[in-house]
Design a protein around this motif. Sequence first.
Motif, short mmCIF file in Angstrom:
data_model
loop_
_atom_site.label_atom_id
_atom_site.label_comp_id
_atom_site.label_asym_id
_atom_site.label_seq_id
_atom_site.Cartn_x
_atom_site.Cartn_y
_atom_site.Cartn_z
N PRO A 9 22.51 -2.68 35.92
CA PRO A 9 22.82 -1.34 36.39
C PRO A 9 24.29 -1.22 36.79
CG PRO A 9 20.78 -2.15 37.36
CD PRO A 9 21.41 -3.30 36.66
N GLY A 10 24.87 -0.09 36.42
CA GLY A 10 26.23 0.19 36.85
C GLY A 10 27.31 -0.61 36.14
N VAL A 11 27.05 -1.14 34.95
CA VAL A 11 28.06 -1.87 34.21
C VAL A 11 29.25 -0.94 33.94
CG1 VAL A 11 28.55 -3.14 32.10
CG2 VAL A 11 26.30 -3.31 33.17
N SER A 12 30.45 -1.46 34.09
CA SER A 12 31.62 -0.59 34.10
C SER A 12 32.24 -0.33 32.74
CB SER A 12 32.69 -1.18 35.03
OG SER A 12 33.10 -2.45 34.56
N ALA A 13 31.94 -1.11 31.73
CA ALA A 13 32.62 -0.95 30.45
C ALA A 13 31.66 -1.22 29.30
CB ALA A 13 33.80 -1.91 30.37
N HIS A 14 32.05 -0.72 28.11
CA HIS A 14 31.28 -1.04 26.92
C HIS A 14 31.40 -2.52 26.61
CE1 HIS A 14 31.84 3.37 26.19
NE2 HIS A 14 30.60 3.24 25.77
N ALA A 15 30.36 -3.06 25.97
CA ALA A 15 30.44 -4.43 25.49
C ALA A 15 31.66 -4.55 24.56
CB ALA A 15 29.17 -4.79 24.73
N PRO A 16 32.41 -5.65 24.64
CA PRO A 16 33.65 -5.77 23.86
C PRO A 16 33.40 -6.04 22.38
CG PRO A 16 33.29 -7.75 25.14
CD PRO A 16 32.23 -6.77 25.58
N ARG A 29 33.45 9.17 33.08
CA ARG A 29 32.84 10.21 33.91
C ARG A 29 32.40 9.62 35.25
NH1 ARG A 29 31.92 10.23 28.44
NH2 ARG A 29 32.20 12.26 27.44
N PRO A 30 32.58 10.36 36.33
CA PRO A 30 32.22 9.82 37.65
C PRO A 30 30.72 9.76 37.85
CG PRO A 30 32.92 12.11 37.84
CD PRO A 30 33.18 11.70 36.41
N ILE A 65 22.72 14.68 32.22
CA ILE A 65 22.34 13.35 31.74
C ILE A 65 22.90 12.32 32.71
CG2 ILE A 65 22.52 11.67 29.88
CD1 ILE A 65 22.95 13.94 27.91
N ILE A 66 22.07 11.37 33.13
CA ILE A 66 22.57 10.23 33.90
C ILE A 66 22.52 8.99 33.03
CG2 ILE A 66 21.97 11.19 36.15
CD1 ILE A 66 19.57 9.23 36.22
N GLU A 67 23.53 8.15 33.17
CA GLU A 67 23.67 6.95 32.36
C GLU A 67 24.06 5.79 33.28
OE1 GLU A 67 24.19 3.87 30.08
OE2 GLU A 67 23.32 5.71 29.24
N ALA A 68 23.34 4.67 33.16
CA ALA A 68 23.60 3.53 34.04
C ALA A 68 24.98 2.94 33.82
CB ALA A 68 22.53 2.46 33.82
N THR A 210 26.34 18.32 31.69
CA THR A 210 27.01 17.41 32.62
C THR A 210 26.49 16.00 32.42
OG1 THR A 210 27.22 19.18 34.27
CG2 THR A 210 27.52 16.91 35.04
N ILE A 211 27.40 15.03 32.38
CA ILE A 211 27.03 13.63 32.24
C ILE A 211 27.57 12.85 33.44
CG2 ILE A 211 27.24 11.52 30.86
CD1 ILE A 211 27.66 13.29 28.40
N TYR A 212 26.67 12.10 34.08
CA TYR A 212 27.07 11.21 35.17
C TYR A 212 26.97 9.77 34.66
CZ TYR A 212 26.24 15.32 38.12
OH TYR A 212 26.25 16.58 38.67
N GLU A 213 28.11 9.09 34.53
CA GLU A 213 28.09 7.69 34.14
C GLU A 213 27.98 6.81 35.39
OE1 GLU A 213 30.51 7.48 29.97
OE2 GLU A 213 31.74 7.50 31.77
N HIS A 214 27.73 5.51 35.17
CA HIS A 214 27.60 4.55 36.28
C HIS A 214 26.54 5.02 37.29
CE1 HIS A 214 31.30 3.20 34.48
NE2 HIS A 214 31.90 4.32 34.80
N THR A 215 25.47 5.62 36.78
CA THR A 215 24.44 6.21 37.64
C THR A 215 23.07 5.74 37.18
OG1 THR A 215 25.85 8.16 37.97
CG2 THR A 215 23.54 8.38 38.59
N PRO A 216 22.70 4.50 37.48
CA PRO A 216 21.38 4.02 37.07
C PRO A 216 20.27 4.66 37.89
CG PRO A 216 22.48 2.38 38.43
CD PRO A 216 23.50 3.46 38.17
N ALA A 217 19.15 4.93 37.22
CA ALA A 217 17.96 5.42 37.93
C ALA A 217 17.35 4.25 38.69
CB ALA A 217 16.95 5.99 36.94
N VAL A 218 17.16 4.44 40.00
CA VAL A 218 16.56 3.41 40.84
C VAL A 218 15.05 3.58 40.91
CG1 VAL A 218 16.48 2.45 43.18
CG2 VAL A 218 18.67 3.16 42.18
N SER A 219 14.61 4.83 41.01
CA SER A 219 13.17 5.11 41.02
C SER A 219 12.95 6.50 40.43
CB SER A 219 12.59 5.04 42.44
OG SER A 219 13.12 6.07 43.25
#
Length: 436
Positions: A9-16, A29-30, A65-68, A210-219
């Motif tokens: 959860p919350g990985v900051s970058a794309h896989a290289p 995106r924040p 959309i939320i994205e982890a 609206t897209i929220y990145e770094h936003t994993p669903a916890v429950s």
Amino acid sequence: MNVQDSAGPGVSAHAPSYYAASANPSPERPPLKNDISIDILIVGAGYSGLSTGLHLVEKGYKVAIIEAARVGWGASGRNGGQIVNGLNASLQTIKKRYGADTANFVAGLVQEGGEIIRERVKTYGIQCDLKDGNIFTAYTGAHMRELEDRLKLWAGYGIKNQEMLDKQQLRKHVDTDVYVGGVIDHSGGHMHPLNLALGEAAAFEKLGGTIYEHTPAVSVDTAAAKPVVKTAYGSITCNTLVLCGNAYLGHVVPTLTPRVMPVSTQIIATEPLGEEQARQLIPTDICVEDVRYILDYYRLSADKRLLFGGGLVYGGTDPSDIKARLLPNMIKVFPQLRGSKIDYAWSGNFALSFSRVPQMGRIGNNTYFAHGYSGHGVTGSHTFGKILSEAIDGDRSRFDVFEKVPWFPFPGGRMFRVPYSVAGSWWYALRDKIGV
């Protein structure tokens, strides 16, 4: 460059990967940092979520959309980039299992995903190196008979843009001696998968999404009158929830966990080969995959690298050395590449269903989900996104067909599903090797 998939959860970058290194500019995106309400919330900014969201904002809905991690961080931004028509399960298998009506229905949409991708690229000016055509290749006479049967079957459903290739005809497209022939699908194709996802995200936002990145669903609370998704720093209440986490949803929604199993596949990218050598390898710049159970797939990138993928690891773990795993397979197909430098090696997970048929359904009245494309997610996810948007908008005719298709858990449950699947893959690999 070798990357192991430590997806958390919350990985900051794309896989290289090569795709991340050649991605079009895209804003970071924040994350969500407060409690909000929205008409429609989608979990996952891969192809399924983006396709669903883009169709819905085009209809005038307010969608978030939320994205982890990042847009296209999972399979949507790491895959082989091949537009391959059909599902993992064949139309013949679908007919045997679920009846002629279901087979007729599926046959009517197996090419829809590619059509949606092309329409999106054209409408929104997405720069993703889109090319036409793909080839299925055969190692044995048994494979050729399988392809001939497939071509006849598809033609019987009115799908007639494919043709058989004998060994010499195939050599005009792929410079290798390892195959006995194949089938070309003129309606297939290939593209830069991460740039497609980034372009769809930009189109979604341009239309008000609206897209929220770094936003994993916890429950996730699907029992409430209005579904609620809690994240690390805020919650979202919505009228309609759509779950599109696929192989990366984890155990956030226990109801969905036994339905699919994460499976990793790997890709390597050579150094740029130059125009002349690239044209010699694949003269028509088409994408290729063979028809073995554990297959190879490959194509040229825009800067003339060979992108070569294959291998399966059930359970979603990564090999210790991706290059060592794939390089012998690449050299077998193209011995002329022996000694070529490998610039990138990466891995990613797709979600496998036991039946190899993707799943779509609801939890309660207001929560929808789609997953389990089983290696055919590029096209399937775009089709399912459109069908989900239709259902949410009031037309459930196509959604209802898929919702009624029965699903089956993997034998042995979570503990034994991996060894069971490995044993099955050994059996099918043996059949491929001996040509039956």
